[in-house]
Design a protein around this motif. Sequence first.
Motif, PDB file in Angstrom:
ATOM      1  N   ASN A 160      13.841  25.467 -13.544  1.00  0.00           N
ATOM      2  CA  ASN A 160      13.042  26.903 -14.055  1.00  0.00           C
ATOM      3  C   ASN A 160      11.794  26.412 -15.304  1.00  0.00           C
ATOM      4  N   GLN A 161      11.869  24.930 -15.784  1.00  0.00           N
ATOM      5  CA  GLN A 161      11.049  25.667 -16.961  1.00  0.00           C
ATOM      6  C   GLN A 161       9.537  24.539 -16.668  1.00  0.00           C
ATOM      7  N   ALA A 162      10.189  23.799 -15.312  1.00  0.00           N
ATOM      8  CA  ALA A 162       9.157  22.697 -15.110  1.00  0.00           C
ATOM      9  C   ALA A 162       9.459  21.928 -14.021  1.00  0.00           C
ATOM     10  N   VAL A 163       8.006  20.572 -13.373  1.00  0.00           N
ATOM     11  CA  VAL A 163       8.402  20.306 -12.261  1.00  0.00           C
ATOM     12  C   VAL A 163       8.172  19.007 -12.618  1.00  0.00           C
ATOM     13  N   PHE A 164       9.259  18.366 -12.499  1.00  0.00           N
ATOM     14  CA  PHE A 164       9.279  17.387 -12.576  1.00  0.00           C
ATOM     15  C   PHE A 164       8.955  16.309 -11.368  1.00  0.00           C
TER      16      PHE A 164
ATOM     17  N   GLU B 235       0.998  -0.795   0.143  1.00  0.00           N
ATOM     18  CA  GLU B 235       0.389  -0.424  -0.092  1.00  0.00           C
ATOM     19  C   GLU B 235       0.669   1.111   0.316  1.00  0.00           C
ATOM     20  N   ASP B 236       2.049   1.624  -0.725  1.00  0.00           N
ATOM     21  CA  ASP B 236       3.055   2.591  -0.163  1.00  0.00           C
ATOM     22  C   ASP B 236       2.892   3.064  -1.679  1.00  0.00           C
ATOM     23  N   LEU B 237       3.144   3.808  -0.955  1.00  0.00           N
ATOM     24  CA  LEU B 237       3.720   5.189  -2.171  1.00  0.00           C
ATOM     25  C   LEU B 237       4.535   6.163  -2.111  1.00  0.00           C
ATOM     26  N   LEU B 238       5.374   6.149  -2.856  1.00  0.00           N
ATOM     27  CA  LEU B 238       6.410   6.881  -2.945  1.00  0.00           C
ATOM     28  C   LEU B 238       6.020   8.129  -3.893  1.00  0.00           C
ATOM     29  N   LEU B 239       6.902   9.264  -3.991  1.00  0.00           N
ATOM     30  CA  LEU B 239       6.491  10.730  -4.335  1.00  0.00           C
ATOM     31  C   LEU B 239       7.659  11.338  -4.570  1.00  0.00           C
ATOM     32  N   ALA B 240       8.382  11.350  -5.537  1.00  0.00           N
ATOM     33  CA  ALA B 240       9.721  12.787  -5.370  1.00  0.00           C
ATOM     34  C   ALA B 240       9.093  14.170  -6.681  1.00  0.00           C
ATOM     35  N   PHE B 241       9.591  14.662  -6.287  1.00  0.00           N
ATOM     36  CA  PHE B 241       9.401  15.821  -7.568  1.00  0.00           C
ATOM     37  C   PHE B 241      10.785  16.733  -7.264  1.00  0.00           C
ATOM     38  N   ALA B 242      11.083  17.182  -8.367  1.00  0.00           N
ATOM     39  CA  ALA B 242      12.451  18.053  -8.810  1.00  0.00           C
ATOM     40  C   ALA B 242      11.438  19.222  -9.599  1.00  0.00           C
ATOM     41  N   ALA B 243      11.971  20.587  -9.275  1.00  0.00           N
ATOM     42  CA  ALA B 243      11.418  21.659  -9.603  1.00  0.00           C
ATOM     43  C   ALA B 243      12.974  22.368 -10.305  1.00  0.00           C
TER      44      ALA B 243
END
Length: 693
Positions: free
Chosen positions: A657-661, A647-655
């Motif tokens: 200048n052009q977008a958010v990954f 049931e685990d969910l891994l979220l990762a973000f990287a902003a």
Amino acid sequence: MRSAIRSNARWFSCGLCCQIILQGSLHCLLTLSTIALLSDEAHAQPVSELPRTEYYVAKELYGAGRIAEAAEGFGVALNRARKVGQQRWVDSIPPLVMLGECNYQQGNLAAALEQYDAALILLHDNANWINMLTFGPERLPALDGSVKGIDWFTRSKPSTSVAVPEAIQLSVDPFQAQPLPGGGIAAPVNLISRLDASEVMRTLGMAMLRRYQILGPLAKFSPLAEPIAQDFSRRPNTLKPWVQASWSVLAGISQMSTATQADAAVALRQGVLIGGQFDYFMSPLALLALAELEGKQGNYGDAITALQDASLFSAFFEQHAEMSQALQQLGALGSAMQRVEMLPALQRATAWSNKKSLLAFSAGSVSSAELAIYARQFPLAERINAQAAASLRADVQLPRVLAQLDFNSALVAFAQDKKALAVPKLHSALSRMRGNAQSGSPVESVFQTQMTLTLLGSNRISATEAEQILDVLLAEPTRHDWFNSPIKTLAALTTVSQPAYERYLELAKLRGDDEQIFLRMDRLQRQRLYEALPLGGRLLSWRMGLQDVPTDPRAQVAIQRATQRTPELIATRDRVKSLAENLKRGPMPLDERNLPDDLKKASLELGRVAATHENLLAFQALLRQDLPRIAPGGIALSDIRSKLGDEDLLLAFAATNQAVFALAATKQQIAMWQIVDPHILNDLISELELKLD
């Protein structure tokens, strides 16, 4: 074929630098008895020696550190070089290369690279030039190798110095030559010229070695790399041993920019001495190139031996650029390896250079001063530094030397607990090393990163090639980086590089490589942290390394060596801990003015000892020591997913200048997308969950 290579080669400098316009008076040349050579009457007379005399006058100005005036002289020599039809001939190579050297010394890497490329294209267009020379039957005269004062090191192998002919007669006068279909030339032989072939070969070697140093991992992608290596793979027709040895050196240096570096080392060793027993004008350059290869492979002892020989040979043959580079690298590796016993020899070499070449003297001075710092002879280091600074007049433009002088001053000030003096000097050193609108980018790795993004943006290299280059340029600094030049490494680490990391991430996105996307998202975030930390996180690494036992073996060795050489690191650390614990045990009033006298005294001492400890840490952080920066290692997405529950969910973000990954992963699946508008992050988590349902 050759015109295509000439056109393709321009991609390395297109958009990065403008054409150099040489203006101004030639008073520097006129004062050196060259009025007749530069007059209209003299210009109309046939002059048989190539390059022209003013080229050699400019070389002396270059050695004296008068770089701007030397560039004027090389420009005149280039304008007076001969042409075949509308095309230049190989006598243009020396002034072109030396113009590149002038730009390099002033920190303008892009302009230097353009001149080196122009010289190598000219070589390729005249690849058969060596077979146009008529070599006489004379034997090379032996020279007296026991020149007074050139004895600071002992040669690793006994050899006899020999002189090659100053000029070689041409079979054809290129001034009268007419091009023929197919690339040949025809000309009457009644007009004869003589070419200084040794100077052409020496400057070709300089151009290829400097180009290799400037381009780094970009070198093998250059359209010039393979064709030039092919040109030197074809041996000259003459069997003269000195020509064959010289050609072997040139072949070896050319191979350094290709995938055959192992072959490069073999060719260079074959060309160091003629017949294994005679040193000559190409010996210093061959040894400098060998030292470059040995150092990159971690063979620092062998590199030092090669550099010691190079310093002796370059001094004997009065080669200013080679002498300067040998002394600079000797100081670097001597400091990195704690070879403080080399200091007296390095000082003697520097003193000998004082009356010969300001370029070599300044390089030897900053090297001697730094080695004195590692020997903990701080007054001596300050004295050498002051003498070097006094010799650099306002008309001497050597930004790297000035940066190293400031860097040495910062090291001494930190070691002597003088932070107020150290910090401005350190900032000045890093500022000089980063370059400006006039001096470009003196740090090669920063220049290479900028160049990679420029070439990729203009489609001159592929995305795959760009990734291969950025894999190297954006990696953590290696042991060799810290050993070879901490000031350059720190300048690169503290230069904003987020655009390169962002583009690096986007390249992984283009390939749809989830593992690399996740890894590069993490690296981008870490880089943002590093750029916000003093000295790019290097100072934090030393502080944390002394507080806890490092798990990294490299860090353990670095910490152990540092504490053995500087026991004060442990003493001040423990004293800070002890004073802090004592303060915690005492009553703490709301107003510190009401502290009891004993606690007030302890508080003042804590501030003093803590400041001393921080200065010692800063001193360690600036040295040529191999301590990895504190950071979590690269995170493998596959390892993390294997640890996720159902049931685990891994979220990762990287902003960027052009977008958010954004990346979301469960044990079973992965989803990754790019959001062009960074302002909608509030809705992102719910959107990710819907995508995975």
